[in-house]
Motif scaffolding. Structure first.
Motif, PDB file in Angstrom:
ATOM      1  N   ARG A  42      -1.914  -7.098  -7.921  1.00  0.00           N
ATOM      2  CA  ARG A  42      -2.320  -7.180  -9.325  1.00  0.00           C
ATOM      3  C   ARG A  42      -3.207  -6.013  -9.703  1.00  0.00           C
ATOM      4  NH1 ARG A  42      -2.694 -10.444 -13.665  1.00  0.00           N
ATOM      5  NH2 ARG A  42      -4.543 -10.200 -14.979  1.00  0.00           N
ATOM      6  N   GLU A  43      -4.205  -5.714  -8.883  1.00  0.00           N
ATOM      7  CA  GLU A  43      -5.128  -4.608  -9.179  1.00  0.00           C
ATOM      8  C   GLU A  43      -4.405  -3.257  -9.138  1.00  0.00           C
ATOM      9  OE1 GLU A  43      -5.730  -7.051  -7.064  1.00  0.00           O
ATOM     10  OE2 GLU A  43      -7.353  -8.106  -8.124  1.00  0.00           O
ATOM     11  N   ILE A  44      -3.512  -3.098  -8.182  1.00  0.00           N
ATOM     12  CA  ILE A  44      -2.774  -1.835  -8.062  1.00  0.00           C
ATOM     13  C   ILE A  44      -1.925  -1.584  -9.298  1.00  0.00           C
ATOM     14  CG2 ILE A  44      -0.919  -0.685  -6.784  1.00  0.00           C
ATOM     15  CD1 ILE A  44      -1.981  -2.096  -4.261  1.00  0.00           C
ATOM     16  N   VAL A  45      -1.275  -2.625  -9.791  1.00  0.00           N
ATOM     17  CA  VAL A  45      -0.339  -2.478 -10.907  1.00  0.00           C
ATOM     18  C   VAL A  45      -1.060  -2.334 -12.243  1.00  0.00           C
ATOM     19  CG1 VAL A  45       1.443  -3.692 -12.228  1.00  0.00           C
ATOM     20  CG2 VAL A  45       1.556  -3.635  -9.734  1.00  0.00           C
ATOM     21  N   THR A  46      -2.195  -3.004 -12.423  1.00  0.00           N
ATOM     22  CA  THR A  46      -2.818  -3.073 -13.750  1.00  0.00           C
ATOM     23  C   THR A  46      -3.891  -2.014 -13.986  1.00  0.00           C
ATOM     24  OG1 THR A  46      -4.432  -4.713 -12.949  1.00  0.00           O
ATOM     25  CG2 THR A  46      -2.383  -5.544 -13.939  1.00  0.00           C
ATOM     26  N   ASN A  47      -4.236  -1.221 -12.966  1.00  0.00           N
ATOM     27  CA  ASN A  47      -5.273  -0.204 -13.120  1.00  0.00           C
ATOM     28  C   ASN A  47      -4.711   1.207 -12.969  1.00  0.00           C
ATOM     29  OD1 ASN A  47      -8.122  -1.593 -13.206  1.00  0.00           O
ATOM     30  ND2 ASN A  47      -6.939  -2.738 -11.687  1.00  0.00           N
ATOM     31  N   TYR A  48      -5.393   2.153 -13.633  1.00  0.00           N
ATOM     32  CA  TYR A  48      -5.007   3.550 -13.484  1.00  0.00           C
ATOM     33  C   TYR A  48      -5.274   4.023 -12.058  1.00  0.00           C
ATOM     34  CZ  TYR A  48      -4.273   4.650 -18.427  1.00  0.00           C
ATOM     35  OH  TYR A  48      -3.788   4.713 -19.701  1.00  0.00           O
ATOM     36  N   PRO A  49      -4.385   4.857 -11.522  1.00  0.00           N
ATOM     37  CA  PRO A  49      -4.679   5.495 -10.237  1.00  0.00           C
ATOM     38  C   PRO A  49      -5.630   6.670 -10.441  1.00  0.00           C
ATOM     39  CG  PRO A  49      -2.586   6.289 -11.065  1.00  0.00           C
ATOM     40  CD  PRO A  49      -3.072   5.256 -12.060  1.00  0.00           C
ATOM     41  N   VAL A  50      -6.115   7.243  -9.328  1.00  0.00           N
ATOM     42  CA  VAL A  50      -6.987   8.414  -9.424  1.00  0.00           C
ATOM     43  C   VAL A  50      -6.142   9.664  -9.683  1.00  0.00           C
ATOM     44  CG1 VAL A  50      -8.771   7.434  -7.952  1.00  0.00           C
ATOM     45  CG2 VAL A  50      -6.908   8.754  -6.921  1.00  0.00           C
ATOM     46  N   ALA A  51      -6.821  10.741 -10.033  1.00  0.00           N
ATOM     47  CA  ALA A  51      -6.139  12.002 -10.333  1.00  0.00           C
ATOM     48  C   ALA A  51      -6.151  12.921  -9.108  1.00  0.00           C
ATOM     49  CB  ALA A  51      -6.799  12.674 -11.533  1.00  0.00           C
ATOM     50  N   GLN A  52      -5.685  14.149  -9.300  1.00  0.00           N
ATOM     51  CA  GLN A  52      -5.412  15.074  -8.207  1.00  0.00           C
ATOM     52  C   GLN A  52      -6.623  15.346  -7.305  1.00  0.00           C
ATOM     53  OE1 GLN A  52      -2.520  17.399  -6.154  1.00  0.00           O
ATOM     54  NE2 GLN A  52      -2.287  15.977  -7.867  1.00  0.00           N
ATOM     55  N   LYS A  53      -7.797  15.489  -7.879  1.00  0.00           N
ATOM     56  CA  LYS A  53      -8.965  15.850  -7.066  1.00  0.00           C
ATOM     57  C   LYS A  53      -9.240  14.813  -5.985  1.00  0.00           C
ATOM     58  CE  LYS A  53     -13.796  17.321  -7.435  1.00  0.00           C
ATOM     59  NZ  LYS A  53     -14.931  17.594  -8.349  1.00  0.00           N
ATOM     60  N   GLU A  54      -9.071  13.533  -6.310  1.00  0.00           N
ATOM     61  CA  GLU A  54      -9.293  12.485  -5.324  1.00  0.00           C
ATOM     62  C   GLU A  54      -8.079  12.295  -4.418  1.00  0.00           C
ATOM     63  OE1 GLU A  54     -11.123   9.144  -3.332  1.00  0.00           O
ATOM     64  OE2 GLU A  54     -11.796  10.975  -4.331  1.00  0.00           O
ATOM     65  N   ILE A  55      -6.883  12.466  -4.965  1.00  0.00           N
ATOM     66  CA  ILE A  55      -5.668  12.301  -4.167  1.00  0.00           C
ATOM     67  C   ILE A  55      -5.617  13.323  -3.036  1.00  0.00           C
ATOM     68  CG2 ILE A  55      -3.164  12.660  -4.220  1.00  0.00           C
ATOM     69  CD1 ILE A  55      -3.864   9.906  -5.092  1.00  0.00           C
ATOM     70  N   VAL A  56      -5.982  14.586  -3.316  1.00  0.00           N
ATOM     71  CA  VAL A  56      -5.939  15.587  -2.248  1.00  0.00           C
ATOM     72  C   VAL A  56      -6.951  15.256  -1.153  1.00  0.00           C
ATOM     73  CG1 VAL A  56      -5.040  17.412  -3.744  1.00  0.00           C
ATOM     74  CG2 VAL A  56      -7.512  17.188  -3.436  1.00  0.00           C
ATOM     75  N   ARG A  57      -8.072  14.647  -1.522  1.00  0.00           N
ATOM     76  CA  ARG A  57      -9.046  14.242  -0.509  1.00  0.00           C
ATOM     77  C   ARG A  57      -8.463  13.162   0.395  1.00  0.00           C
ATOM     78  NH1 ARG A  57     -12.532  10.474   0.784  1.00  0.00           N
ATOM     79  NH2 ARG A  57     -11.950   9.148  -0.981  1.00  0.00           N
ATOM     80  N   LEU A  58      -7.710  12.237  -0.186  1.00  0.00           N
ATOM     81  CA  LEU A  58      -7.090  11.179   0.599  1.00  0.00           C
ATOM     82  C   LEU A  58      -6.046  11.741   1.564  1.00  0.00           C
ATOM     83  CD1 LEU A  58      -6.634   8.433  -2.163  1.00  0.00           C
ATOM     84  CD2 LEU A  58      -8.371   8.501  -0.358  1.00  0.00           C
ATOM     85  N   VAL A  59      -5.248  12.691   1.102  1.00  0.00           N
ATOM     86  CA  VAL A  59      -4.260  13.326   1.981  1.00  0.00           C
ATOM     87  C   VAL A  59      -4.958  14.125   3.075  1.00  0.00           C
ATOM     88  CG1 VAL A  59      -2.411  15.051   2.110  1.00  0.00           C
ATOM     89  CG2 VAL A  59      -2.422  13.352   0.267  1.00  0.00           C
ATOM     90  N   ALA A  60      -6.056  14.805   2.707  1.00  0.00           N
ATOM     91  CA  ALA A  60      -6.813  15.570   3.696  1.00  0.00           C
ATOM     92  C   ALA A  60      -7.382  14.674   4.787  1.00  0.00           C
ATOM     93  CB  ALA A  60      -7.934  16.354   3.009  1.00  0.00           C
ATOM     94  N   ASN A  61      -7.737  13.440   4.431  1.00  0.00           N
ATOM     95  CA  ASN A  61      -8.227  12.494   5.438  1.00  0.00           C
ATOM     96  C   ASN A  61      -7.181  12.244   6.517  1.00  0.00           C
ATOM     97  OD1 ASN A  61     -10.671  12.179   4.152  1.00  0.00           O
ATOM     98  ND2 ASN A  61     -10.103  10.267   3.125  1.00  0.00           N
ATOM     99  N   TRP A  62      -5.929  12.269   6.122  1.00  0.00           N
ATOM    100  CA  TRP A  62      -4.850  12.063   7.094  1.00  0.00           C
ATOM    101  C   TRP A  62      -4.521  13.348   7.846  1.00  0.00           C
ATOM    102  CZ3 TRP A  62      -2.316   8.237   9.471  1.00  0.00           C
ATOM    103  CH2 TRP A  62      -1.166   8.586  10.190  1.00  0.00           C
ATOM    104  N   THR A  63      -4.377  14.456   7.132  1.00  0.00           N
ATOM    105  CA  THR A  63      -3.883  15.694   7.735  1.00  0.00           C
ATOM    106  C   THR A  63      -4.964  16.513   8.425  1.00  0.00           C
ATOM    107  OG1 THR A  63      -4.222  16.997   5.716  1.00  0.00           O
ATOM    108  CG2 THR A  63      -2.100  15.853   5.957  1.00  0.00           C
ATOM    109  N   GLY A  64      -6.213  16.363   7.989  1.00  0.00           N
ATOM    110  CA  GLY A  64      -7.282  17.214   8.495  1.00  0.00           C
ATOM    111  C   GLY A  64      -7.361  18.559   7.791  1.00  0.00           C
TER     112      GLY A  64
END
Length: 357
Positions: free
Chosen positions: A46-68
């Motif tokens: 419900r929360e995933i569907v009804t709320n806005y996701p984050v934008a690029q600045k935060e998304i790249v940080r999340l990917v960096a957490n995985w890739t290093g």
């Protein structure tokens, strides 16, 4: 009827789960994500569907957490296909690419701007020096390689990729390396050049996360480069919310499942190698030893070509495989690309193919 259904399925480019057949066409990890990871999505749907996701600045940080990787060196997109389209429309005018390869890279370039470097049909291995010479002679601004390559499932050795980057850099030629299947190679991420982008300014890595994580419906991909101005330009071409909430949630929790992911890639490699040996035992086809999760097969007995055989497998046996008739290669209609799935599905495919070849 079944023939009409086959034609319809060929136009869909997905949603195959709705049709109840065994999909040996699309290429993704069959052994990830684990069930308890999916349960986490259900509990927050419900929360995933009804709320806005984050934008690029935060998304790249999340990917960096995985890739290093350095977040400033990343652009994250709605699948690698979105990045390929942006690159082709805005950053590439004269492109050299080995063929056969992933068709999307060819299709986003105007025909007059495309230099196809034909791979030797006997081995499909890339001669990096000859490839570099062709790109330089053609005055290419971009050279593209896919490793492991689609549809051949063959890798370019890491040292050869770096050598190619060095050969092209003095000519102001950017080298784009698609590593979407690298975790399925025998060397795994040790074959990747991601850690070398900081020392090779013309080196760009593009990656489909959807394939290796087995989440093709989520659509995630990234581009990695130490050329900050290039990364900023790519990001500027992306919508502010180009990644949806489900993809964001996936990136937030995937780090908890590194062990399961590594195990899934190992299982994928082992399952595909067994499929290779089983296919190799069949008469009427030549099989290339794969370094990915799929296999390229050449039909040798002349009884049916690739498109005809692929249609028969679907219509008569409910199995979808990819014929390579649209690939830029000699005798393209004699080839099939077969994705590895579960051991049981692979064994059934081998049995069916053995009756048709």
């Amino acid at each position: 009827d079944r023939d009409a259904q086959y034609d319809r399925v060929q136009e869909l480019h997905g949603a195959y789960w709705r049709y109840g057949f065994s999909d040996h066409s699309y290429l993704y990890n069959m052994h990830f994500p684990p069930p308890d990871m999916l349960e986490g999505f259900y509990s927050h749907l419900r929360e995933i569907v009804t709320n806005y996701p984050v934008a690029q600045k935060e998304i790249v940080r999340l990917v960096a957490n995985w890739t290093g990787a350095d977040p400033d060196h990343l652009a994250v997109a709605n699948g690698a296909a979105e990045l390929i389209k942006i690159l082709g429309s805005q950053f590439e005018q004269r492109v050299t690419i080995p063929t056969p390869s992933f068709n999307e890279y060819e299709e986003v370039i105007e025909p007059g701007g495309l230099n196809r470097f034909a791979l030797d049909a006997n081995s499909f291995e890339l001669d990096v020096e000859a490839f570099a010479e062709s790109a330089i002679h053609w005055k290419s601004d971009t050279a593209i390689i896919v490793t492991p390559n689609n549809p051949t499932a063959l890798s370019v050795p890491r040292d050869d990729v770096l050598k190619l980057a060095r050969l092209l850099e003095p000519q102001n030629c950017r080298l784009i390396v698609d590593e979407s299947f690298i975790e399925f190679a025998q060397a795994g991420t040790n074959a990747s050049v991601e850690t070398m982008v900081e020392t090779h300014n013309n080196l760009v890595v593009i990656k489909s996360m959807s394939k290796v994580f087995g989440v093709a419906g989520i659509r995630l991909g990234y581009l990695l480069s130490a050329d900050i101005s290039f990364i900023k330009a790519v990001r500027a071409s992306l919508p502010i919310w180009n990644i949806n909430g489900l993809a964001e949630e996936f990136l937030r929790i995937v780090g908890r499942y590194r062990g399961e992911f590594v195990a899934s890639c190992k299982m994928t490699r082992e399952t595909c190698q067994q499929l290779y040996w089983d296919l190799s035992a069949l008469p009427g086809i030549d099989v290339i030893k794969p370094d990915a999760n799929f296999i390229l097969c050449k039909l040798t007995n002349g009884a049916a070509n690739g498109p005809e055989l692929a249609r028969r497998m679907y219509v008569d046996h409910n199995i979808l495989v990819k014929d390579c008739a649209a690939k830029s290669m000699p005798d393209a209609d004699r080839y099939l690309r077969i994705a590895s799935r579960t051991p049981a599905e692979n064994q059934r495919l081998v049995t069916v193919l053995g009756t048709l070849c």
